[in-house]
Write a protein that holds these residues in place. Structure first.
Motif, short mmCIF file in Angstrom:
data_model
loop_
_atom_site.label_atom_id
_atom_site.label_comp_id
_atom_site.label_asym_id
_atom_site.label_seq_id
_atom_site.Cartn_x
_atom_site.Cartn_y
_atom_site.Cartn_z
N ILE A 63 2.30 6.70 -7.14
CA ILE A 63 1.04 7.46 -7.67
C ILE A 63 1.33 8.98 -7.37
CG2 ILE A 63 -1.38 8.04 -7.40
CD1 ILE A 63 -1.75 4.98 -6.64
N LEU A 64 1.88 9.35 -6.19
CA LEU A 64 1.93 10.76 -5.60
C LEU A 64 3.23 11.30 -6.16
CD1 LEU A 64 -0.18 10.58 -2.23
CD2 LEU A 64 -0.96 11.23 -4.64
N ASP A 65 4.33 10.67 -6.20
CA ASP A 65 5.56 11.52 -6.05
C ASP A 65 6.41 10.63 -7.26
OD1 ASP A 65 5.86 12.82 -3.62
OD2 ASP A 65 4.85 10.81 -2.79
N TRP A 66 6.02 10.33 -8.39
CA TRP A 66 6.66 9.68 -9.45
C TRP A 66 7.58 10.57 -10.04
CZ3 TRP A 66 7.96 4.87 -10.78
CH2 TRP A 66 8.53 4.61 -12.08
N ASN A 67 6.72 11.82 -10.24
CA ASN A 67 7.54 12.94 -10.72
C ASN A 67 7.86 14.01 -9.81
OD1 ASN A 67 7.21 11.97 -13.60
ND2 ASN A 67 5.11 12.64 -13.42
N SER A 68 8.18 13.62 -8.56
CA SER A 68 8.57 14.82 -7.57
C SER A 68 10.03 15.10 -7.60
CB SER A 68 8.25 14.40 -6.18
OG SER A 68 8.97 13.30 -5.92
N THR A 69 10.41 16.06 -6.94
CA THR A 69 11.88 16.39 -7.05
C THR A 69 12.72 15.30 -6.24
OG1 THR A 69 11.31 17.74 -5.00
CG2 THR A 69 11.19 18.99 -7.01
N ALA A 70 12.12 14.40 -5.36
CA ALA A 70 12.87 13.41 -4.66
C ALA A 70 13.55 12.58 -5.50
CB ALA A 70 11.88 12.94 -3.43
N PHE A 71 12.84 12.39 -6.71
CA PHE A 71 13.26 11.23 -7.70
C PHE A 71 13.87 12.07 -8.91
CE2 PHE A 71 9.88 8.67 -5.80
CZ PHE A 71 10.65 7.80 -4.92
N GLU A 125 15.54 2.77 -11.36
CA GLU A 125 15.70 3.50 -10.17
C GLU A 125 14.80 4.17 -9.36
OE1 GLU A 125 20.18 4.82 -11.96
OE2 GLU A 125 18.68 5.99 -11.75
N LYS A 126 13.75 4.77 -10.17
CA LYS A 126 12.67 5.11 -9.36
C LYS A 126 11.96 3.85 -8.51
CE LYS A 126 11.51 9.26 -11.73
NZ LYS A 126 10.58 10.05 -12.66
N ILE A 127 11.78 2.91 -9.19
CA ILE A 127 11.07 1.66 -8.54
C ILE A 127 11.67 0.93 -7.52
CG2 ILE A 127 10.24 -0.54 -9.27
CD1 ILE A 127 9.90 0.17 -12.07
N VAL A 128 12.93 0.84 -7.64
CA VAL A 128 13.93 0.39 -6.49
C VAL A 128 13.92 1.52 -5.16
CG1 VAL A 128 16.00 -0.35 -5.80
CG2 VAL A 128 15.20 -1.13 -8.17
N ASN A 129 14.14 2.65 -5.53
CA ASN A 129 14.08 3.59 -4.46
C ASN A 129 12.84 3.92 -3.85
OD1 ASN A 129 16.99 5.47 -4.29
ND2 ASN A 129 16.64 4.53 -6.56
N GLY A 130 11.76 3.60 -4.57
CA GLY A 130 10.45 3.62 -4.05
C GLY A 130 10.10 2.45 -3.15
N ILE A 131 10.59 1.37 -3.52
CA ILE A 131 10.58 0.31 -2.51
C ILE A 131 11.31 0.54 -1.40
CG2 ILE A 131 10.93 -2.21 -2.34
CD1 ILE A 131 10.36 -2.45 -5.28
N PHE A 132 12.84 0.98 -1.46
CA PHE A 132 13.83 0.94 -0.43
C PHE A 132 12.93 1.81 0.55
CE2 PHE A 132 17.27 3.37 1.27
CZ PHE A 132 18.11 2.34 1.79
N GLN A 133 12.49 2.93 0.08
CA GLN A 133 12.02 4.13 1.01
C GLN A 133 10.99 3.71 1.71
OE1 GLN A 133 14.38 7.03 1.02
NE2 GLN A 133 13.44 6.72 2.83
N CYS A 134 10.16 2.69 1.38
CA CYS A 134 8.76 2.31 2.02
C CYS A 134 9.11 1.42 3.11
CB CYS A 134 8.01 1.86 0.90
SG CYS A 134 6.96 3.12 -0.19
N VAL A 135 10.14 0.49 2.58
CA VAL A 135 10.43 -0.70 3.50
C VAL A 135 11.23 0.01 4.64
CG1 VAL A 135 12.27 -2.66 3.76
CG2 VAL A 135 10.69 -2.30 1.77
N ASN A 136 12.11 1.00 4.40
CA ASN A 136 12.54 1.73 5.52
C ASN A 136 11.90 2.53 6.45
OD1 ASN A 136 16.01 1.87 5.77
ND2 ASN A 136 15.20 1.39 3.57
N PHE A 171 0.99 -1.25 0.13
CA PHE A 171 -0.12 -0.07 0.12
C PHE A 171 0.75 1.37 0.10
CE2 PHE A 171 -1.73 3.36 2.66
CZ PHE A 171 -2.64 3.70 1.95
N GLU A 172 1.86 1.41 0.94
CA GLU A 172 2.77 2.54 0.90
C GLU A 172 3.48 2.63 -0.49
OE1 GLU A 172 6.06 4.09 4.21
OE2 GLU A 172 5.21 1.79 4.21
N ILE A 173 3.87 1.49 -0.91
CA ILE A 173 4.58 1.60 -2.45
C ILE A 173 3.80 2.29 -3.47
CG2 ILE A 173 5.62 0.44 -4.33
CD1 ILE A 173 6.86 -1.49 -2.12
N CYS A 174 2.43 1.76 -3.49
CA CYS A 174 1.60 2.46 -4.37
C CYS A 174 1.26 3.96 -4.14
CB CYS A 174 0.04 1.48 -4.29
SG CYS A 174 0.14 -0.13 -4.96
#
Length: 561
Positions: free
Chosen positions: A342-350, A357-368, A335-338
């Motif tokens: 959805i909300l931050d795919w084009n945000s400045t964080a990525f 790299e966006k996919i892996v970093n999104g998973i990494f940040q949610c697991v952490n 749920f967190e990854i989704c």
């Protein structure tokens, strides 16, 4: 006179023992050990000395040791080690009470050995110098005696284990069958946990080290030249931090320079999950495999662990509970990854990252967010909704394991007697193991702690809330407190560019709470200690009961039947 003194000493010892049984709960012992270790570690770090940004190598080694000592795997294994060495004593007393020798007075501390009995403070200095050689010879003699006693103790414990295995097959000890089975299961479980921890660390270390060596040159040169840190030590520190779910990295930028090193990030994700979220399912899976391929006593021990998981260990659950734990872990993270995609795919964080790299970093940040506390992107660049979801996930990080543990707790005929000194409401909450009751119990506790912590910290940083509203706002304060209480460690940080009033300011690589004063920092320390100890097993949990208490419960159960 002597008989009166002996009677008085016996009564005093009985009263002391009763007091400890009522007041020295598992929570208090656990908390005391954490405070002592933290205090000793802080003294060592203070003695080593450290700069504002970088902790010297000696301090990093101390931090690594403290991370291991405080990890979920190590702290949950300590009760197993304590119980393992007491099973034989209980069995010997139960089989032949007359053969039991009373425990004598405690052995004097080793430090007392350094002052020989022949010395006296009233003797002249010349005579002390004359006896200096005899002093050191006595120290050496007592040192050899200590080593000899240690060796004999190890040998005696090996003999005890062999005796326990032999007695388990004899008819005269049939009433102790459960004790023998649990003893053998505890030995097998300790070996599995130790091998599991070592292999996971070795696997994680080699993958991390090779990924840094073969990866992009910029982060590798940053570690070698700017941070002046050995790549192998950096990898080991990161692996220990990930497995122990601490979030420390031997670099002030955390893992942001490695947001393109996908192998390293995937390695950290796996280590974080193996050290926390999926540790219980992995443990049960290993025991099932061992039960399938092993023979003899090991197979019987694995069968006992699979049939009575919560009787032996706080992080071993029945099949249905294990499946529920897996579903809740991957469901919440999914749920967190989704949300972040959805909300931050084009945000400045990525910014600057490609699709993979966006996919892996999104998973990494949610697991952490659930436990690890590392970050590969600047979380301040994420949307407010995503940060709110992060705060909620940090808040509920301990709930799945706690609810699983409480719902599967082994009940005993003496549960009510063991908590008779508590209030009627607390007794009812502890004895009622339904999910609704235990969820309400933990939620009420968490809400009270967080409300008080938020109130007192807001009072302490009220000046910043008034005059620096972009850095100091209620949500950033609450986010910091929930992160500390959840044992995560994510932080907003502090940016001088957001200050609304002029003045001298230098950006530093510290968390948001690092800019606070002494009083709110002390409150945060208390919050972290309380958060680390929420959801601990109750004092009547079979997995943490000493063998003496378990044997007493077995005798009561057999008598009642």
């Amino acid at each position: 006179m002597n008989s009166f003194k002996d009677c008085h000493d016996t009564q005093l010892g009985r009263n002391t023992r009763n007091f400890l049984q009522q007041h020295m709960t598992f929570f208090r012992v656990h908390l005391t050990c954490f405070v002592i270790v933290a205090f000793i570690g802080s003294l060592i770090l203070w003695g080593i000395g450290n700069e504002r940004e970088d902790i010297p190598p000696g301090g990093q080694v101390v931090l690594m040791i403290m991370m291991l000592l405080g990890s979920q795997v190590v702290t949950s294994t300590v009760p197993l080690l304590v119980k393992k060495h007491r099973y034989c004593r209980v069995a010997r007393i139960a089989i032949d009470p007359s053969d039991h020798e009373p425990v004598g007075p405690p052995t004097p501390p080793i430090v007392e050995v350094l002052v020989p009995e022949t010395f006296s403070r009233s003797e002249p200095r010349v005579e002390e110098l004359q006896h200096a050689s005899s002093k050191w010879s006595m120290v050496a003699k007592r040192g050899s005696q200590v080593l000899e006693k240690l060796g004999s103790k190890i040998k005696r414990r090996a003999e005890d284990e062999a005796w326990m295995a032999e007695m388990a097959t004899k008819r005269q000890a049939e009433h102790l069958t459960e004790v023998f089975q649990e003893h053998q299961a505890t030995i097998v479980l300790i070996r599995i946990i130790v091998i599991y921890g070592v292999l996971v660390h070795l696997m994680g270390f080699f993958i991390a080290w090779l990924s840094i060596l073969c990866g992009r040159p910029y982060p590798r040169n940053l570690i070698r030249h700017k941070k002046k840190t050995n790549l192998g030590f950096f990898s080991l520190f990161a692996v220990v931090s990930a497995f122990c779910n601490v979030g420390y990295i031997a670099s002030s930028e955390n893992l942001m320079p490695f947001n393109s090193s996908l192998v390293l990030l995937l390695d950290m994700i796996l280590l974080i999950m193996l050290g926390n979220g999926i540790y219980p399912p992995c443990l049960r899976g290993i025991i099932r495999l061992l039960h399938h391929f092993s023979k003899g006593n090991t197979k019987q021990a694995c069968e006992f662990l699979l049939d009575h998981p919560r009787k032996c260990y706080t992080h071993l659950f029945p099949p249905n509970t294990t499946r529920w734990l897996l579903i809740s872990f991957f469901g919440l993270n999914g749920f967190e990854i989704c949300v972040i995609y959805i909300l931050d795919w084009n945000s400045t964080a990525f910014d600057g990252l490609d699709t993979g790299e966006k996919i892996v970093n999104g998973i990494f940040q949610c697991v952490n967010t659930r436990s690890g506390g590392m970050n590969s992107v600047a979380i301040t660049g994420l949307s407010p909704t995503t940060l709110f979801i992060f705060a909620v996930m940090m808040y509920v990080s301990a709930y799945p394991v706690f609810l699983s543990r409480q719902a599967t707790r082994q009940k005993s005929v003496d549960d009510e007697g063991a908590i008779s000194h508590l209030s009627a409401r607390k007794q009812r909450d502890i004895l009622d193991t339904t999910l609704a009751t235990q969820f309400r119990r933990l939620l009420a506790q968490d809400t009270a702690y967080l409300f008080l912590a938020t109130f007192f910290i807001c009072v302490s940083v009220n000046h910043g809330l008034k005059h620096d509203p972009l850095n100091y706002n209620i949500f950033s304060v609450v986010f910091e407190i929930i992160s500390a209480y959840g044992g995560v460690g994510l932080s907003y940080g502090y940016s001088c560019s957001l200050r609304t009033e002029p003045g001298y300011c230098v950006d530093e690589p510290v968390s948001f709470s690092g800019k606070w004063g002494v009083t709110p920092k002390i409150i945060m320390i208390v919050v972290m200690l309380l958060g680390r100890h929420r959801g601990l097993p109750d004092n009547i949990d079979s997995a943490i009961l000493l063998p003496e208490q378990k044997f007493s419960n077995i005798m009561r159960r057999q008598t009642s039947e």
